[in-house]
Design a protein around this motif. Structure first.
Motif, PDB file in Angstrom:
ATOM      1  N   UNK A 138       0.842  -1.199   0.000  1.00 19.23           N
ATOM      2  CA  UNK A 138       0.000   0.000   0.000  1.00 19.23           C
ATOM      3  C   UNK A 138       0.876   1.247   0.000  1.00 19.23           C
ATOM      4  N   UNK A 139       1.958   1.205   0.762  1.00 21.69           N
ATOM      5  CA  UNK A 139       2.884   2.335   0.792  1.00 21.69           C
ATOM      6  C   UNK A 139       3.549   2.539  -0.569  1.00 21.69           C
ATOM      7  N   UNK A 140       3.922   1.442  -1.204  1.00 21.69           N
ATOM      8  CA  UNK A 140       4.534   1.535  -2.537  1.00 21.69           C
ATOM      9  C   UNK A 140       3.550   2.152  -3.529  1.00 21.69           C
ATOM     10  N   UNK A 152      -6.289   5.473  -5.349  1.00 21.51           N
ATOM     11  CA  UNK A 152      -5.230   5.802  -4.399  1.00 21.51           C
ATOM     12  C   UNK A 152      -5.869   6.387  -3.147  1.00 21.51           C
ATOM     13  N   UNK A 153      -5.512   5.861  -1.976  1.00 22.26           N
ATOM     14  CA  UNK A 153      -6.090   6.352  -0.718  1.00 22.26           C
ATOM     15  C   UNK A 153      -5.475   7.714  -0.414  1.00 22.26           C
ATOM     16  N   UNK A 154      -6.288   8.763  -0.407  1.00 21.12           N
ATOM     17  CA  UNK A 154      -5.791  10.120  -0.256  1.00 21.12           C
ATOM     18  C   UNK A 154      -5.685  10.538   1.207  1.00 21.12           C
ATOM     19  N   UNK A 235      -3.118  -4.137  -4.788  1.00 23.20           N
ATOM     20  CA  UNK A 235      -2.008  -3.187  -4.715  1.00 23.20           C
ATOM     21  C   UNK A 235      -0.880  -3.559  -5.685  1.00 23.20           C
ATOM     22  N   UNK A 236      -0.595  -4.844  -5.815  1.00 23.85           N
ATOM     23  CA  UNK A 236       0.453  -5.269  -6.741  1.00 23.85           C
ATOM     24  C   UNK A 236       0.045  -4.988  -8.183  1.00 23.85           C
ATOM     25  N   UNK A 237      -1.176  -5.358  -8.536  1.00 23.40           N
ATOM     26  CA  UNK A 237      -1.652  -5.155  -9.909  1.00 23.40           C
ATOM     27  C   UNK A 237      -1.701  -3.672 -10.261  1.00 23.40           C
TER      28      UNK A 237
END
Length: 353
Positions: A138-140, A152-154, A235-237
């Motif tokens: 998630x950080x990446x 994207x979590x804002x 998140x990876x995709x």
């Protein structure tokens, strides 16, 4: 007559007669003694590696990786907890083909902590390690994808809530185990029909049994694994899709190369996690569901899991160039210093000649 009394009666009256031959034929690799010895050796080697990782993360993380620093520190905290649980504190000895664990670590031997509390403590750490892996990806994704971009979590509050909810998700198995809690001695007595000759540790208070035949328990594990898998996949995709999108193509070649490097390093951490943690747990699940009897294999799996700290530290140094360069520089300096110590001084040469 209570189940505890029946269990002890079985041990003193039937166990020695029924299990004398099977116990004598049991190999050393199947015993708690083998597990305890192996755990101590792995703990001596692996646990210090976590503190080395803390050192390089705290003091040698470059500014370009500062956003990843807390995530990696969080991951190393939970790998240290897993190492301590499996090599020092708990050392769980898993009985087949049932869901019962005997604890032979210092929490049992010296502190006399009830086995049920130790079981719940292990479940808490499973929740932590599951949330730590998701947090890295998630950080990446958060720092790779521009602000305002879709998915994207804002809001930082929502990011904190995601971490906390994933930790609770990992602990969900523990909460269901508490909800389905039944008398452990009753289960242990019933499980003797499946395995009438377990190790004598089975009959002590340091062994805790869980009713894994309940449908609620299986459904709970399936839900947890599915939600964790969905988050990893998303998140990876999303990261991979963005790296090769037209918008990312506008960045410089060096920026895209750095993004790919960080993502690949994250994949390495996930691969290590899958190899040394998920696969052994998958073998546990296979044995419990199929009834395949191999106590030695269970012990080996229990010795693979506490290598997670050492392996993630190796992955950290190998995959991230700043940490790799630091270690190489230190090794070169040490080699140089050793060479200076071993070489004869000018004064020594003058005396000799």
């Amino acid at each position: 007559m209570t189940e505890t009394t029946l269990l002890l009666q079985y041990y003193y009256q039937n166990y020695s007669q029924l299990c004398l031959k099977s116990n004598s034929e049991r190999s050393y690799i199947e015993t708690p003694e083998f597990l305890a010895l192996g755990a101590k050796i792995i703990g001596i080697i692996g646990i210090p590696s976590n503190f080395f990782a803390y050192y390089i993360l705290i003091f040698h993380t470059p500014k370009s990786m500062i956003h990843l620093k807390l995530c990696l520190l969080n991951l190393k905290f939970w790998t240290l907890m897993i190492d301590l649980i499996y090599a020092v504190f708990l050392i769980p000895y898993v009985f087949y083909p049932i869901f019962a664990m005997g604890y032979i670590g210092i929490f049992s031997q010296y502190f006399r902590i009830p086995s049920e509390i130790q079981f719940y403590l292990a479940m808490c750490c499973y929740g932590g390690i599951a949330s730590a892996g998701i947090l890295i990806f998630e950080n990446r994704q958060h720092h790779m994808i521009p602000k305002g971009y879709k998915f994207r979590i804002q809001n930082p509050v929502f990011r904190i809530m995601l971490v906390f909810s994933n930790y609770l998700l990992g602990m969900f198995v523990m909460l269901v185990a508490i909800w389905l809690r039944s008398d452990s001695d009753n289960l242990k007595y019933k499980f003797l029909k499946l395995n009438p000759c377990p190790d004598p540790l089975y009959f002590t208070t340091y062994t805790f049994a869980v009713d894994s035949n309940r449908n609620e328990f299986s459904i709970c594990i399936a839900i947890v694994l599915s939600l964790v898998f969905l988050q990893y996949s998303f998140f990876i995709t999303h990261c991979i899709w963005y790296i090769y999108s037209e918008e990312a193509a506008r960045y410089s070649r060096s920026t895209r190369k750095m993004q790919k490097m960080f993502l690949f390093a994250s994949f390495s951490q996930l691969a290590i996690f899958m190899t040394v943690f998920v696969i052994p747990l998958g073998i546990f699940a296979f044995i419990l569901t199929t009834g395949y009897r191999n106590q030695g294999l269970l012990n080996i799996c229990n010795l693979i899991i506490p290598t997670i700290g050492m392996n993630t530290t190796i992955g950290l140094v190998v995959m991230y160039k700043p940490y790799r360069d630091f270690l190489i520089r230190k090794l070169k300096d040490r080699r140089t210093n050793c060479g200076m110590v071993n070489s004869p001084s000018a004064f020594t040469k003058s005396v000799v000649f």
